[in-house]
Structures are given as structure tokens and as C-alpha cells.
Design a protein around this motif. Structure first.
Motif, PDB file in Angstrom:
ATOM      1  N   ARG A 111      11.894   2.110  10.174  1.00 48.16           N
ATOM      2  CA  ARG A 111      10.714   2.144  10.819  1.00 48.16           C
ATOM      3  C   ARG A 111       9.939   3.357  10.106  1.00 48.16           C
ATOM      4  NH1 ARG A 111       8.193   1.092  16.271  1.00 48.16           N
ATOM      5  NH2 ARG A 111      10.206  -0.306  16.545  1.00 48.16           N
ATOM      6  N   GLN A 112      10.415   4.341  10.018  1.00 49.53           N
ATOM      7  CA  GLN A 112       9.794   5.639   9.750  1.00 49.53           C
ATOM      8  C   GLN A 112       9.562   5.325   8.089  1.00 49.53           C
ATOM      9  OE1 GLN A 112      12.384   8.846  10.447  1.00 49.53           O
ATOM     10  NE2 GLN A 112      12.062   8.608  12.800  1.00 49.53           N
ATOM     11  N   PHE A 113      10.419   4.853   7.304  1.00 51.90           N
ATOM     12  CA  PHE A 113      10.164   4.813   5.852  1.00 51.90           C
ATOM     13  C   PHE A 113       8.933   3.761   5.632  1.00 51.90           C
ATOM     14  CE2 PHE A 113      10.383   2.503   1.699  1.00 51.90           C
ATOM     15  CZ  PHE A 113      10.390   3.590   0.965  1.00 51.90           C
ATOM     16  N   LEU A 114       9.203   2.796   6.282  1.00 50.24           N
ATOM     17  CA  LEU A 114       8.061   1.672   5.878  1.00 50.24           C
ATOM     18  C   LEU A 114       6.619   2.169   6.393  1.00 50.24           C
ATOM     19  CD1 LEU A 114       9.582  -1.532   7.139  1.00 50.24           C
ATOM     20  CD2 LEU A 114       8.956  -0.661   4.807  1.00 50.24           C
ATOM     21  N   ALA A 115       6.575   3.221   7.718  1.00 49.17           N
ATOM     22  CA  ALA A 115       5.144   3.637   8.236  1.00 49.17           C
ATOM     23  C   ALA A 115       4.766   4.612   7.285  1.00 49.17           C
ATOM     24  CB  ALA A 115       5.572   4.312   9.431  1.00 49.17           C
ATOM     25  N   SER A 116       5.675   5.397   6.559  1.00 55.62           N
ATOM     26  CA  SER A 116       5.297   6.286   5.530  1.00 55.62           C
ATOM     27  C   SER A 116       4.754   5.723   4.345  1.00 55.62           C
ATOM     28  CB  SER A 116       6.490   7.156   5.136  1.00 55.62           C
ATOM     29  OG  SER A 116       7.478   6.495   4.241  1.00 55.62           O
ATOM     30  N   LEU A 117       4.823   4.400   4.222  1.00 58.08           N
ATOM     31  CA  LEU A 117       4.372   3.775   2.846  1.00 58.08           C
ATOM     32  C   LEU A 117       2.891   3.290   3.363  1.00 58.08           C
ATOM     33  CD1 LEU A 117       6.963   1.587   1.746  1.00 58.08           C
ATOM     34  CD2 LEU A 117       6.359   3.756   0.906  1.00 58.08           C
ATOM     35  N   VAL A 118       2.341   3.131   4.604  1.00 50.16           N
ATOM     36  CA  VAL A 118       1.258   2.352   4.833  1.00 50.16           C
ATOM     37  C   VAL A 118      -0.117   3.116   4.282  1.00 50.16           C
ATOM     38  CG1 VAL A 118      -0.353   1.956   6.935  1.00 50.16           C
ATOM     39  CG2 VAL A 118       1.944   1.547   6.937  1.00 50.16           C
ATOM     40  N   GLU A 119      -0.517   4.597   4.528  1.00 50.52           N
ATOM     41  CA  GLU A 119      -1.469   5.157   3.904  1.00 50.52           C
ATOM     42  C   GLU A 119      -1.326   5.242   2.266  1.00 50.52           C
ATOM     43  OE1 GLU A 119      -4.430   5.519   5.487  1.00 50.52           O
ATOM     44  OE2 GLU A 119      -3.271   4.682   7.384  1.00 50.52           O
ATOM     45  N   PRO A 120      -0.234   5.482   2.010  1.00 54.58           N
ATOM     46  CA  PRO A 120      -0.356   5.723   0.379  1.00 54.58           C
ATOM     47  C   PRO A 120      -0.555   4.569  -0.279  1.00 54.58           C
ATOM     48  CG  PRO A 120       1.631   6.896   1.168  1.00 54.58           C
ATOM     49  CD  PRO A 120       0.825   6.239   2.269  1.00 54.58           C
ATOM     50  N   THR A 121      -0.003   3.254   0.362  1.00 50.50           N
ATOM     51  CA  THR A 121      -0.208   1.960  -0.207  1.00 50.50           C
ATOM     52  C   THR A 121      -1.787   1.583  -0.018  1.00 50.50           C
ATOM     53  OG1 THR A 121       2.092   1.300   0.015  1.00 50.50           O
ATOM     54  CG2 THR A 121       0.575  -0.360  -0.031  1.00 50.50           C
ATOM     55  N   ARG A 122      -2.290   1.775   1.087  1.00 54.12           N
ATOM     56  CA  ARG A 122      -3.806   1.485   1.197  1.00 54.12           C
ATOM     57  C   ARG A 122      -4.460   2.206   0.335  1.00 54.12           C
ATOM     58  NH1 ARG A 122      -3.999   1.692   7.734  1.00 54.12           N
ATOM     59  NH2 ARG A 122      -3.029  -0.157   8.285  1.00 54.12           N
ATOM     60  N   ARG A 123      -4.197   3.209  -0.304  1.00 54.68           N
ATOM     61  CA  ARG A 123      -4.947   4.036  -1.522  1.00 54.68           C
ATOM     62  C   ARG A 123      -4.595   3.438  -2.818  1.00 54.68           C
ATOM     63  NH1 ARG A 123      -3.309   8.386   2.107  1.00 54.68           N
ATOM     64  NH2 ARG A 123      -1.777   8.952   0.390  1.00 54.68           N
ATOM     65  N   GLU A 124      -3.750   2.365  -2.997  1.00 51.47           N
ATOM     66  CA  GLU A 124      -3.246   1.956  -4.107  1.00 51.47           C
ATOM     67  C   GLU A 124      -4.440   0.958  -4.873  1.00 51.47           C
ATOM     68  OE1 GLU A 124       0.622   0.455  -4.968  1.00 51.47           O
ATOM     69  OE2 GLU A 124       1.557   1.843  -3.474  1.00 51.47           O
ATOM     70  N   GLU A 125      -4.630   1.075  -6.102  1.00 49.47           N
ATOM     71  CA  GLU A 125      -5.711   0.339  -6.610  1.00 49.47           C
ATOM     72  C   GLU A 125      -5.211  -1.117  -6.598  1.00 49.47           C
ATOM     73  OE1 GLU A 125      -7.127  -1.040 -10.964  1.00 49.47           O
ATOM     74  OE2 GLU A 125      -6.118   0.689 -10.910  1.00 49.47           O
ATOM     75  N   GLY A 126      -6.127  -1.832  -6.081  1.00 46.25           N
ATOM     76  CA  GLY A 126      -5.678  -3.460  -5.823  1.00 46.25           C
ATOM     77  C   GLY A 126      -5.557  -3.706  -4.364  1.00 46.25           C
ATOM     78  N   ASN A 127      -5.083  -2.787  -3.566  1.00 47.50           N
ATOM     79  CA  ASN A 127      -4.581  -3.075  -2.204  1.00 47.50           C
ATOM     80  C   ASN A 127      -5.578  -3.424  -1.216  1.00 47.50           C
ATOM     81  OD1 ASN A 127      -3.872  -1.798   0.800  1.00 47.50           O
ATOM     82  ND2 ASN A 127      -2.244  -3.005   0.018  1.00 47.50           N
ATOM     83  N   LEU A 128      -5.646  -4.554  -0.724  1.00 42.66           N
ATOM     84  CA  LEU A 128      -6.848  -4.892   0.359  1.00 42.66           C
ATOM     85  C   LEU A 128      -6.378  -4.699   1.645  1.00 42.66           C
ATOM     86  CD1 LEU A 128      -7.800  -8.160  -1.678  1.00 42.66           C
ATOM     87  CD2 LEU A 128      -8.696  -6.000  -1.783  1.00 42.66           C
ATOM     88  N   GLU A 129      -5.063  -4.953   2.042  1.00 41.32           N
ATOM     89  CA  GLU A 129      -4.631  -4.955   3.407  1.00 41.32           C
ATOM     90  C   GLU A 129      -3.233  -4.387   3.401  1.00 41.32           C
ATOM     91  OE1 GLU A 129      -5.628  -7.278   6.584  1.00 41.32           O
ATOM     92  OE2 GLU A 129      -7.130  -8.228   5.510  1.00 41.32           O
ATOM     93  N   TYR A 130      -2.779  -3.588   4.261  1.00 42.14           N
ATOM     94  CA  TYR A 130      -1.240  -3.457   4.378  1.00 42.14           C
ATOM     95  C   TYR A 130      -1.087  -2.867   5.817  1.00 42.14           C
ATOM     96  CZ  TYR A 130       3.276  -1.393   3.107  1.00 42.14           C
ATOM     97  OH  TYR A 130       4.749  -1.351   2.751  1.00 42.14           O
ATOM     98  N   HIS A 131      -0.293  -3.628   6.530  1.00 47.07           N
ATOM     99  CA  HIS A 131      -0.190  -3.381   7.882  1.00 47.07           C
ATOM    100  C   HIS A 131       1.563  -3.677   8.360  1.00 47.07           C
ATOM    101  CE1 HIS A 131      -4.350  -3.645   8.526  1.00 47.07           C
ATOM    102  NE2 HIS A 131      -4.583  -4.873   7.805  1.00 47.07           N
ATOM    103  N   LEU A 132       1.693  -2.866   9.469  1.00 46.80           N
ATOM    104  CA  LEU A 132       3.162  -2.712   9.857  1.00 46.80           C
ATOM    105  C   LEU A 132       2.872  -2.814  11.194  1.00 46.80           C
ATOM    106  CD1 LEU A 132       6.291  -2.352   9.376  1.00 46.80           C
ATOM    107  CD2 LEU A 132       5.920   0.042   9.388  1.00 46.80           C
ATOM    108  N   HIS A 133       3.946  -4.088  11.767  1.00 50.76           N
ATOM    109  CA  HIS A 133       3.902  -4.066  13.042  1.00 50.76           C
ATOM    110  C   HIS A 133       5.197  -4.161  13.698  1.00 50.76           C
ATOM    111  CE1 HIS A 133      -0.392  -6.072  12.718  1.00 50.76           C
ATOM    112  NE2 HIS A 133       0.231  -6.329  11.635  1.00 50.76           N
TER     113      HIS A 133
END
Length: 137
Positions: A25-47
Motif C-alpha cells: 500500500r505504501q509503495f503504490l501510494a508513493s507512485l500516485v503523485e509522481p505518476t500523475r505528473r508523467e507525460e501522458g497520464n490522464l488518471e491514476y487512482h489507488l483504492h
């Protein structure tokens, strides 16, 4: 970068081993904001689901953008070790969006649903650029 490809969605459940659940959970949560800033990312959500599974939903402008994301060292390293963290293979799906995506030509704020894809968990083979491990024994 300009592309004519349709947006790509990737979504599914991961069931972490109980002793590794916080780590996953911590690793995947740590990816949310950096992934959202990647070129081409439109949505990235963890539930977090009530039964302990994690649900991941991501939308990418193109296959090329998703491939670039999957090649990032932290994600590539994590995916290589994923079987040790999970009780079973991910129940994942990879789809091409057939409805217009908001901000794309013909898109609207109400559009954005995905449809008609392929399952990547269990016995079905993953998409070539979406590296998911085989079922964990």
C-alpha cells in the motif's frame, strides 16, 4: 508529443499478503503523485477495498505513454518482485477506451468510461507492455 491513439486504461485488484499489505500500500501510494505528473497520464487512482484488496485505475493518453511509465526503474523493479508481495496473481484488465475522453477531440466531461478489453490476471496472458506476474503458488 502528439499521438492519434485512443486513451488506454489499466485497472484491477491486487491482493497483498497480509504481512506485506502495508508495504504494498505504501509503495503504490508513493507512485500516485509522481505518476500523475508523467507525460501522458490522464488518471491514476489507488483504492483500498474492505477485504484488503487494492484497486488500481489508470488512464494513459496512448500505449506509448503507458510503455514509458512501465519502464520507469521503481515500477519495473517492483513488478519484478510482485509475486513475493501478493497472495494471488493480479486480477487486471487492459482496455482501449471507446468513449471519448474529456479533453480529447469529441470528448466531454461526462465521457471517460472504458469498455471491451482483455483480462490480464490469472491464466490470460498480459499485454506485452503491461508486465504482470504469473499466478503466485
Amino acid at each position: 508529443m502528439t499521438t492519434t491513439q485512443a486513451p488506454i486504461s489499466l485497472y484491477g485488484f491486487l491482493r497483498p499478503r497480509p504481512e506485506r499489505a502495508d508495504e504494498v500500500r505504501q509503495f503504490l501510494a508513493s507512485l500516485v503523485e509522481p505518476t500523475r505528473r508523467e507525460e501522458g497520464n490522464l488518471e491514476y487512482h489507488l483504492h483500498a477495498h474492505d477485504d484488503g484488496r487494492l484497486f488500481l485505475y489508470e488512464v494513459w493518453r496512448s500505449q506509448e505513454d503507458l510503455d514509458r511509465h512501465n519502464a520507469t526503474p521503481p515500477l519495473r523493479d517492483f513488478l519484478a518482485q510482485l509475486p513475493a508481495f501478493l497472495e494471488e496473481a493480479p486480477d487486471g484488465y487492459f482496455d482501449t477506451m471507446i468513449s471519448p475522453y474529456p479533453g480529447e477531440p469529441g470528448g466531454s466531461a461526462e465521457s471517460g468510461e472504458a469498455s471491451g478489453g482483455s483480462k490480464t490476471g490469472g491464466a490470460a496472458p498480459p499485454h506485452a507492455s503491461t508486465v504482470l506476474p504469473e499466478r503466485v503458488a
